[in-house]
Design a protein around this motif. Structure first.
Motif, PDB file in Angstrom:
ATOM      1  N   CYS A 268       0.844  -1.200   0.000  1.00 52.31           N
ATOM      2  CA  CYS A 268       0.000   0.000   0.000  1.00 52.31           C
ATOM      3  C   CYS A 268       0.876   1.247   0.000  1.00 52.31           C
ATOM      4  CB  CYS A 268      -0.911   0.031   1.230  1.00 52.31           C
ATOM      5  SG  CYS A 268      -2.142  -1.278   1.266  1.00 52.31           S
ATOM      6  N   SER A 269       0.351   2.343  -0.550  1.00 57.21           N
ATOM      7  CA  SER A 269       1.084   3.612  -0.602  1.00 57.21           C
ATOM      8  C   SER A 269       0.184   4.769  -0.234  1.00 57.21           C
ATOM      9  CB  SER A 269       1.637   3.861  -2.008  1.00 57.21           C
ATOM     10  OG  SER A 269       2.593   2.896  -2.352  1.00 57.21           O
ATOM     11  N   ALA A 270       0.776   5.766   0.422  1.00 53.84           N
ATOM     12  CA  ALA A 270       0.100   7.045   0.668  1.00 53.84           C
ATOM     13  C   ALA A 270       0.347   7.907  -0.566  1.00 53.84           C
ATOM     14  CB  ALA A 270       0.657   7.712   1.919  1.00 53.84           C
ATOM     15  N   TRP A 271      -0.726   8.386  -1.172  1.00 51.54           N
ATOM     16  CA  TRP A 271      -0.628   9.162  -2.408  1.00 51.54           C
ATOM     17  C   TRP A 271      -0.795  10.653  -2.185  1.00 51.54           C
ATOM     18  CZ3 TRP A 271       1.013   7.110  -6.854  1.00 51.54           C
ATOM     19  CH2 TRP A 271       1.043   5.730  -6.956  1.00 51.54           C
ATOM     20  N   LEU A 272      -1.006  11.076  -0.930  1.00 52.54           N
ATOM     21  CA  LEU A 272      -1.268  12.487  -0.665  1.00 52.54           C
ATOM     22  C   LEU A 272      -0.814  12.868   0.726  1.00 52.54           C
ATOM     23  CD1 LEU A 272      -4.269  12.624   1.194  1.00 52.54           C
ATOM     24  CD2 LEU A 272      -4.792  11.382  -0.903  1.00 52.54           C
ATOM     25  N   SER A 273      -0.665  14.169   0.930  1.00 55.22           N
ATOM     26  CA  SER A 273      -0.374  14.668   2.271  1.00 55.22           C
ATOM     27  C   SER A 273      -1.615  14.464   3.125  1.00 55.22           C
ATOM     28  CB  SER A 273       0.004  16.149   2.212  1.00 55.22           C
ATOM     29  OG  SER A 273      -1.054  16.921   1.663  1.00 55.22           O
ATOM     30  N   VAL A 274      -1.409  14.179   4.387  1.00 54.09           N
ATOM     31  CA  VAL A 274      -2.548  13.970   5.294  1.00 54.09           C
ATOM     32  C   VAL A 274      -2.785  15.276   6.032  1.00 54.09           C
ATOM     33  CG1 VAL A 274      -3.457  12.626   7.219  1.00 54.09           C
ATOM     34  CG2 VAL A 274      -1.992  11.529   5.512  1.00 54.09           C
ATOM     35  N   ASP A 275      -3.731  16.071   5.519  1.00 50.23           N
ATOM     36  CA  ASP A 275      -4.016  17.371   6.104  1.00 50.23           C
ATOM     37  C   ASP A 275      -5.306  17.382   6.907  1.00 50.23           C
ATOM     38  OD1 ASP A 275      -1.707  18.786   5.044  1.00 50.23           O
ATOM     39  OD2 ASP A 275      -2.625  18.424   3.093  1.00 50.23           O
ATOM     40  N   GLU A 276      -6.188  16.447   6.652  1.00 48.68           N
ATOM     41  CA  GLU A 276      -7.457  16.342   7.399  1.00 48.68           C
ATOM     42  C   GLU A 276      -7.983  14.934   7.225  1.00 48.68           C
ATOM     43  OE1 GLU A 276      -9.676  17.211  10.016  1.00 48.68           O
ATOM     44  OE2 GLU A 276      -9.280  19.191   9.180  1.00 48.68           O
ATOM     45  N   GLY A 277      -8.614  14.428   8.260  1.00 45.43           N
ATOM     46  CA  GLY A 277      -9.195  13.100   8.187  1.00 45.43           C
ATOM     47  C   GLY A 277     -10.491  13.024   8.968  1.00 45.43           C
ATOM     48  N   PHE A 278     -11.380  12.179   8.515  1.00 42.55           N
ATOM     49  CA  PHE A 278     -12.682  12.010   9.149  1.00 42.55           C
ATOM     50  C   PHE A 278     -12.975  10.522   9.289  1.00 42.55           C
ATOM     51  CE2 PHE A 278     -12.769  15.894   6.699  1.00 42.55           C
ATOM     52  CZ  PHE A 278     -13.259  16.820   7.616  1.00 42.55           C
ATOM     53  N   PHE A 279     -13.382  10.113  10.486  1.00 42.39           N
ATOM     54  CA  PHE A 279     -13.849   8.745  10.680  1.00 42.39           C
ATOM     55  C   PHE A 279     -15.275   8.650  10.169  1.00 42.39           C
ATOM     56  CE2 PHE A 279     -10.459   8.883  13.754  1.00 42.39           C
ATOM     57  CZ  PHE A 279      -9.929   7.604  13.713  1.00 42.39           C
ATOM     58  N   ALA A 280     -15.603   7.525   9.551  1.00 41.06           N
ATOM     59  CA  ALA A 280     -16.970   7.292   9.090  1.00 41.06           C
ATOM     60  C   ALA A 280     -17.305   5.823   9.324  1.00 41.06           C
ATOM     61  CB  ALA A 280     -17.115   7.632   7.609  1.00 41.06           C
ATOM     62  N   LEU A 281     -18.545   5.559   9.671  1.00 41.01           N
ATOM     63  CA  LEU A 281     -19.034   4.193   9.841  1.00 41.01           C
ATOM     64  C   LEU A 281     -19.732   3.764   8.562  1.00 41.01           C
ATOM     65  CD1 LEU A 281     -20.566   4.523  13.416  1.00 41.01           C
ATOM     66  CD2 LEU A 281     -18.333   3.591  12.788  1.00 41.01           C
ATOM     67  N   HIS A 282     -19.481   2.542   8.135  1.00 39.24           N
ATOM     68  CA  HIS A 282     -20.186   2.033   6.954  1.00 39.24           C
ATOM     69  C   HIS A 282     -20.971   0.794   7.354  1.00 39.24           C
ATOM     70  CE1 HIS A 282     -17.741  -1.563   6.044  1.00 39.24           C
ATOM     71  NE2 HIS A 282     -16.717  -0.864   6.516  1.00 39.24           N
ATOM     72  N   GLN A 283     -22.003   0.525   6.600  1.00 43.36           N
ATOM     73  CA  GLN A 283     -22.862  -0.631   6.850  1.00 43.36           C
ATOM     74  C   GLN A 283     -22.548  -1.786   5.916  1.00 43.36           C
ATOM     75  OE1 GLN A 283     -24.877  -0.819   9.524  1.00 43.36           O
ATOM     76  NE2 GLN A 283     -23.890   1.122   9.988  1.00 43.36           N
ATOM     77  N   GLY A 284     -21.420  -1.688   5.210  1.00 45.90           N
ATOM     78  CA  GLY A 284     -21.017  -2.751   4.299  1.00 45.90           C
ATOM     79  C   GLY A 284     -21.177  -2.358   2.854  1.00 45.90           C
ATOM     80  N   ASN A 285     -20.247  -2.790   2.029  1.00 43.67           N
ATOM     81  CA  ASN A 285     -20.235  -2.662   0.573  1.00 43.67           C
ATOM     82  C   ASN A 285     -19.984  -1.247   0.060  1.00 43.67           C
ATOM     83  OD1 ASN A 285     -20.648  -5.454   0.200  1.00 43.67           O
ATOM     84  ND2 ASN A 285     -22.802  -5.154   0.624  1.00 43.67           N
ATOM     85  N   VAL A 286     -20.859  -0.265   0.336  1.00 43.68           N
ATOM     86  CA  VAL A 286     -20.712   1.082  -0.217  1.00 43.68           C
ATOM     87  C   VAL A 286     -20.974   2.117   0.874  1.00 43.68           C
ATOM     88  CG1 VAL A 286     -21.621   2.751  -1.882  1.00 43.68           C
ATOM     89  CG2 VAL A 286     -21.415   0.354  -2.522  1.00 43.68           C
ATOM     90  N   LEU A 287     -20.172   3.193   0.848  1.00 49.16           N
ATOM     91  CA  LEU A 287     -20.379   4.330   1.740  1.00 49.16           C
ATOM     92  C   LEU A 287     -20.355   5.592   0.898  1.00 49.16           C
ATOM     93  CD1 LEU A 287     -20.473   5.706   4.575  1.00 49.16           C
ATOM     94  CD2 LEU A 287     -17.965   5.689   4.505  1.00 49.16           C
ATOM     95  N   ARG A 288     -21.312   6.436   1.097  1.00 52.45           N
ATOM     96  CA  ARG A 288     -21.319   7.750   0.457  1.00 52.45           C
ATOM     97  C   ARG A 288     -20.967   8.777   1.523  1.00 52.45           C
ATOM     98  NH1 ARG A 288     -24.916   4.597  -1.997  1.00 52.45           N
ATOM     99  NH2 ARG A 288     -24.820   4.525  -4.247  1.00 52.45           N
ATOM    100  N   PHE A 289     -19.883   9.522   1.268  1.00 49.14           N
ATOM    101  CA  PHE A 289     -19.371  10.491   2.234  1.00 49.14           C
ATOM    102  C   PHE A 289     -19.565  11.889   1.649  1.00 49.14           C
ATOM    103  CE2 PHE A 289     -16.093  13.024   4.275  1.00 49.14           C
ATOM    104  CZ  PHE A 289     -16.241  12.654   5.596  1.00 49.14           C
ATOM    105  N   PRO A 290     -20.619  12.609   2.076  1.00 55.62           N
ATOM    106  CA  PRO A 290     -20.856  13.949   1.541  1.00 55.62           C
ATOM    107  C   PRO A 290     -20.156  15.019   2.389  1.00 55.62           C
ATOM    108  CG  PRO A 290     -22.719  13.278   2.858  1.00 55.62           C
ATOM    109  CD  PRO A 290     -21.729  12.143   2.891  1.00 55.62           C
ATOM    110  N   PHE A 291     -19.752  16.093   1.749  1.00 59.29           N
ATOM    111  CA  PHE A 291     -19.302  17.262   2.495  1.00 59.29           C
ATOM    112  C   PHE A 291     -19.690  18.507   1.718  1.00 59.29           C
ATOM    113  CE2 PHE A 291     -15.746  15.858  -0.027  1.00 59.29           C
ATOM    114  CZ  PHE A 291     -15.150  17.009  -0.509  1.00 59.29           C
ATOM    115  N   VAL A 292     -19.879  19.589   2.468  1.00 61.89           N
ATOM    116  CA  VAL A 292     -20.391  20.836   1.907  1.00 61.89           C
ATOM    117  C   VAL A 292     -19.241  21.722   1.454  1.00 61.89           C
ATOM    118  CG1 VAL A 292     -21.724  22.918   2.392  1.00 61.89           C
ATOM    119  CG2 VAL A 292     -22.448  20.727   3.346  1.00 61.89           C
ATOM    120  N   LEU A 293     -19.350  22.230   0.246  1.00 59.63           N
ATOM    121  CA  LEU A 293     -18.415  23.229  -0.262  1.00 59.63           C
ATOM    122  C   LEU A 293     -19.101  24.592  -0.166  1.00 59.63           C
ATOM    123  CD1 LEU A 293     -17.185  21.374  -3.447  1.00 59.63           C
ATOM    124  CD2 LEU A 293     -15.920  21.734  -1.336  1.00 59.63           C
ATOM    125  N   PRO A 294     -18.476  25.549   0.497  1.00 59.62           N
ATOM    126  CA  PRO A 294     -19.116  26.866   0.632  1.00 59.62           C
ATOM    127  C   PRO A 294     -19.208  27.572  -0.725  1.00 59.62           C
ATOM    128  CG  PRO A 294     -16.882  26.935   1.471  1.00 59.62           C
ATOM    129  CD  PRO A 294     -17.167  25.504   1.130  1.00 59.62           C
TER     130      PRO A 294
END
Length: 111
Positions: free
Chosen positions: A45-71
């Motif tokens: 495995c490789s890190a492809w980006l700088s780690v500037d922010e991270g968010f934990f999210a819970l998934h219920q299996g198979n697919v997770l949709r992670f929305p965030f608001v852009l001002p």
């Protein structure tokens, strides 16, 4: 508006992911990217980006949709950022019990 990342191919059982955002795909903490993660228990495995922010999210299996608001800020037009997802799964069989996705790149536009 709302931007949504869809994370697929997740383990079928509920679990935790960390959605990571970064502002560089060249350097992180003075080190060149991509950076191998074998030393962290994730061989292959490789890190492809700088780690500037991270968010934990819970998934219920198979697919997770992670929305965030852009001002609605025109100054953000053209801004580029990167994202990657760390998926915890004991079935992976490596020392960390996790795997990381490929890196994603996005550019903010205007409507």
């Amino acid at each position: 508006g709302v931007f949504e990342i869809e994370i697929g191919a997740l383990p079928p059982q509920p679990g935790v992911v960390i959605v990571v955002f970064g502002f560089s795909d060249v350097l992180w903490q003075g080190n060149a990217l991509p950076a191998p993660l074998a030393g962290y228990g994730m061989p292959g495995c490789s890190a492809w980006l700088s780690v500037d922010e991270g968010f934990f999210a819970l998934h219920q299996g198979n697919v997770l949709r992670f929305p965030f608001v852009l001002p609605p800020a025109p100054v953000l037009a053209g801004f580029v950022y990167f994202n990657q997802v760390l998926v915890f799964d004991p079935a992976i069989g490596n020392a960390l019990g996790a795997v990381i996705s490929n890196g994603g790149r996005a550019r903010i536009g205007l409507r």
